[in-house]
Design a protein around this motif. Structure first.
Motif, PDB file in Angstrom:
ATOM      1  N   PHE A  10       0.835  -1.203   0.000  1.00  0.00           N
ATOM      2  CA  PHE A  10       0.000   0.000   0.000  1.00  0.00           C
ATOM      3  C   PHE A  10       0.869   1.252   0.000  1.00  0.00           C
ATOM      4  CE2 PHE A  10      -2.015   3.499   2.272  1.00  0.00           C
ATOM      5  CZ  PHE A  10      -3.143   3.702   1.484  1.00  0.00           C
ATOM      6  N   ASN A  11       1.909   1.267   0.831  1.00  0.00           N
ATOM      7  CA  ASN A  11       2.813   2.420   0.899  1.00  0.00           C
ATOM      8  C   ASN A  11       3.469   2.670  -0.453  1.00  0.00           C
ATOM      9  OD1 ASN A  11       4.471   4.500   2.277  1.00  0.00           O
ATOM     10  ND2 ASN A  11       6.118   3.066   1.831  1.00  0.00           N
ATOM     11  N   PHE A  12       3.922   1.609  -1.099  1.00  0.00           N
ATOM     12  CA  PHE A  12       4.572   1.750  -2.397  1.00  0.00           C
ATOM     13  C   PHE A  12       3.606   2.320  -3.436  1.00  0.00           C
ATOM     14  CE2 PHE A  12       5.533  -0.103  -6.579  1.00  0.00           C
ATOM     15  CZ  PHE A  12       6.765   0.487  -6.806  1.00  0.00           C
ATOM     16  N   ILE A  13       2.438   1.713  -3.536  1.00  0.00           N
ATOM     17  CA  ILE A  13       1.456   2.151  -4.537  1.00  0.00           C
ATOM     18  C   ILE A  13       0.952   3.551  -4.212  1.00  0.00           C
ATOM     19  CG2 ILE A  13      -0.855   1.699  -5.472  1.00  0.00           C
ATOM     20  CD1 ILE A  13      -0.195  -1.320  -5.101  1.00  0.00           C
ATOM     21  N   PHE A  14       0.588   3.783  -2.961  1.00  0.00           N
ATOM     22  CA  PHE A  14       0.029   5.071  -2.579  1.00  0.00           C
ATOM     23  C   PHE A  14       1.035   6.205  -2.756  1.00  0.00           C
ATOM     24  CE2 PHE A  14      -1.182   8.488   0.257  1.00  0.00           C
ATOM     25  CZ  PHE A  14      -2.505   8.659  -0.085  1.00  0.00           C
ATOM     26  N   SER A  15       2.294   5.976  -2.369  1.00  0.00           N
ATOM     27  CA  SER A  15       3.285   7.054  -2.512  1.00  0.00           C
ATOM     28  C   SER A  15       3.503   7.410  -3.975  1.00  0.00           C
ATOM     29  CB  SER A  15       4.598   6.686  -1.824  1.00  0.00           C
ATOM     30  OG  SER A  15       5.177   5.555  -2.415  1.00  0.00           O
ATOM     31  N   ASN A  16       3.430   6.422  -4.856  1.00  0.00           N
ATOM     32  CA  ASN A  16       3.563   6.719  -6.288  1.00  0.00           C
ATOM     33  C   ASN A  16       2.336   7.456  -6.825  1.00  0.00           C
ATOM     34  OD1 ASN A  16       6.188   5.724  -7.131  1.00  0.00           O
ATOM     35  ND2 ASN A  16       5.423   3.730  -6.493  1.00  0.00           N
ATOM     36  N   ILE A  17       1.153   7.076  -6.361  1.00  0.00           N
ATOM     37  CA  ILE A  17      -0.069   7.791  -6.755  1.00  0.00           C
ATOM     38  C   ILE A  17      -0.006   9.235  -6.257  1.00  0.00           C
ATOM     39  CG2 ILE A  17      -2.558   7.956  -6.324  1.00  0.00           C
ATOM     40  CD1 ILE A  17      -2.583   4.852  -6.381  1.00  0.00           C
ATOM     41  N   TYR A  18       0.452   9.409  -5.017  1.00  0.00           N
ATOM     42  CA  TYR A  18       0.580  10.749  -4.420  1.00  0.00           C
ATOM     43  C   TYR A  18       1.527  11.623  -5.246  1.00  0.00           C
ATOM     44  CZ  TYR A  18       2.136  14.175  -0.882  1.00  0.00           C
ATOM     45  OH  TYR A  18       2.470  15.316  -0.212  1.00  0.00           O
ATOM     46  N   LEU A  19       2.668  11.090  -5.612  1.00  0.00           N
ATOM     47  CA  LEU A  19       3.631  11.862  -6.411  1.00  0.00           C
ATOM     48  C   LEU A  19       3.101  12.138  -7.815  1.00  0.00           C
ATOM     49  CD1 LEU A  19       6.985  10.158  -5.357  1.00  0.00           C
ATOM     50  CD2 LEU A  19       6.175  12.451  -4.750  1.00  0.00           C
ATOM     51  N   LEU A  20       2.434  11.159  -8.398  1.00  0.00           N
ATOM     52  CA  LEU A  20       1.853  11.339  -9.725  1.00  0.00           C
ATOM     53  C   LEU A  20       0.739  12.392  -9.694  1.00  0.00           C
ATOM     54  CD1 LEU A  20       1.935  10.331 -12.645  1.00  0.00           C
ATOM     55  CD2 LEU A  20       0.283   8.578 -12.008  1.00  0.00           C
ATOM     56  N   TYR A  21      -0.107  12.330  -8.665  1.00  0.00           N
ATOM     57  CA  TYR A  21      -1.178  13.315  -8.500  1.00  0.00           C
ATOM     58  C   TYR A  21      -0.577  14.717  -8.388  1.00  0.00           C
ATOM     59  CZ  TYR A  21      -5.080  15.887  -6.484  1.00  0.00           C
ATOM     60  OH  TYR A  21      -6.053  16.819  -6.243  1.00  0.00           O
ATOM     61  N   PHE A  22       0.472  14.847  -7.583  1.00  0.00           N
ATOM     62  CA  PHE A  22       1.121  16.144  -7.418  1.00  0.00           C
ATOM     63  C   PHE A  22       1.659  16.654  -8.757  1.00  0.00           C
ATOM     64  CE2 PHE A  22       5.154  18.454  -6.664  1.00  0.00           C
ATOM     65  CZ  PHE A  22       4.616  19.621  -6.156  1.00  0.00           C
ATOM     66  N   ALA A  23       2.339  15.796  -9.495  1.00  0.00           N
ATOM     67  CA  ALA A  23       2.905  16.208 -10.783  1.00  0.00           C
ATOM     68  C   ALA A  23       1.813  16.633 -11.765  1.00  0.00           C
ATOM     69  CB  ALA A  23       3.737  15.063 -11.374  1.00  0.00           C
ATOM     70  N   ILE A  24       0.744  15.879 -11.794  1.00  0.00           N
ATOM     71  CA  ILE A  24      -0.348  16.192 -12.738  1.00  0.00           C
ATOM     72  C   ILE A  24      -1.017  17.515 -12.389  1.00  0.00           C
ATOM     73  CG2 ILE A  24      -2.646  15.462 -13.510  1.00  0.00           C
ATOM     74  CD1 ILE A  24      -1.560  12.549 -13.359  1.00  0.00           C
ATOM     75  N   ILE A  25      -1.373  17.711 -11.113  1.00  0.00           N
ATOM     76  CA  ILE A  25      -2.055  18.966 -10.769  1.00  0.00           C
ATOM     77  C   ILE A  25      -1.117  20.162 -10.884  1.00  0.00           C
ATOM     78  CG2 ILE A  25      -3.809  17.841  -9.350  1.00  0.00           C
ATOM     79  CD1 ILE A  25      -2.318  18.983  -6.858  1.00  0.00           C
ATOM     80  N   LEU A  26       0.171  19.933 -10.691  1.00  0.00           N
ATOM     81  CA  LEU A  26       1.136  21.025 -10.861  1.00  0.00           C
ATOM     82  C   LEU A  26       1.189  21.442 -12.327  1.00  0.00           C
ATOM     83  CD1 LEU A  26       3.019  22.531  -8.937  1.00  0.00           C
ATOM     84  CD2 LEU A  26       4.848  21.014  -9.683  1.00  0.00           C
ATOM     85  N   ILE A  27       1.239  20.476 -13.219  1.00  0.00           N
ATOM     86  CA  ILE A  27       1.255  20.775 -14.659  1.00  0.00           C
ATOM     87  C   ILE A  27      -0.053  21.446 -15.076  1.00  0.00           C
ATOM     88  CG2 ILE A  27       1.260  19.727 -16.965  1.00  0.00           C
ATOM     89  CD1 ILE A  27       3.237  17.617 -15.749  1.00  0.00           C
ATOM     90  N   LEU A  28      -1.171  20.921 -14.583  1.00  0.00           N
ATOM     91  CA  LEU A  28      -2.467  21.528 -14.928  1.00  0.00           C
ATOM     92  C   LEU A  28      -2.582  22.947 -14.376  1.00  0.00           C
ATOM     93  CD1 LEU A  28      -4.866  18.477 -14.390  1.00  0.00           C
ATOM     94  CD2 LEU A  28      -4.063  19.448 -16.566  1.00  0.00           C
ATOM     95  N   ALA A  29      -2.044  23.181 -13.196  1.00  0.00           N
ATOM     96  CA  ALA A  29      -2.075  24.528 -12.618  1.00  0.00           C
ATOM     97  C   ALA A  29      -1.211  25.479 -13.440  1.00  0.00           C
ATOM     98  CB  ALA A  29      -1.608  24.503 -11.170  1.00  0.00           C
ATOM     99  N   LEU A  30      -0.058  25.009 -13.865  1.00  0.00           N
ATOM    100  CA  LEU A  30       0.820  25.853 -14.688  1.00  0.00           C
ATOM    101  C   LEU A  30       0.181  26.182 -16.035  1.00  0.00           C
ATOM    102  CD1 LEU A  30       4.266  24.173 -13.933  1.00  0.00           C
ATOM    103  CD2 LEU A  30       3.583  26.514 -13.343  1.00  0.00           C
TER     104      LEU A  30
END
Length: 142
Positions: free
Chosen positions: A27-47
């Protein structure tokens, strides 16, 4: 041993990670990757000024950060605290030093753990807050 006295505790720490709850580790492995991916996506969308409601995405990012923190700190604290006992048991079983030297090493391990646990908490929290702050600043100035 004198130059790298923390090596046994570090190995014990990693061994303890290997026997932690497999589902929680996965769960930690999958969730941490989802968390980082979510951050990257919303950062790009915000930019790109594509996000419809920045506050909603900021709230979701904050909640994901809290979950990430809780799971990661549970795993790390468990391994850091138990490593002291595993290292002591190993050193006593293998008789690598005198009991006095082993107790001296264990006292040093306690000092490392007191500082290390706080440092790991600080590192994880500061990473989460940095992501939140970066996203908020980008949304504010776009």
């Amino acid at each position: 041993m004198k130059k790298s006295y923390a090596r046994i505790q570090t190995i014990a720490h990693e061994c303890l990670h290997s026997i932690q709850n497999r589902r929680l580790l996965l769960f930690n492995f999958i969730f941490s990757n989802i968390y980082l991916l979510y951050f990257a996506i919303i950062l790009i969308l915000a930019l790109c000024s594509i996000l419809p409601s920045e506050m909603t995405f900021l709230a979701i990012l904050s909640m994901l950060g809290l979950i990430y923190y809780a799971v990661r700190m549970y795993l790390e604290d468990d391994a850091m605290i138990k490593a002291r006992y595993l290292a002591k048991e190993y050193m006593e079983e293998k008789k690598i030093s005198t009991p006095e030297e082993i107790n001296s090493l264990i006292n040093q391990y306690d000092e490392i753990n007191n500082l290390g646990i706080r440092s790991v908490h600080y590192k994880i929290v500061s990473g989460i807050l940095l992501k939140i702050a970066l996203f908020a600043v980008i949304c504010f100035f776009r």
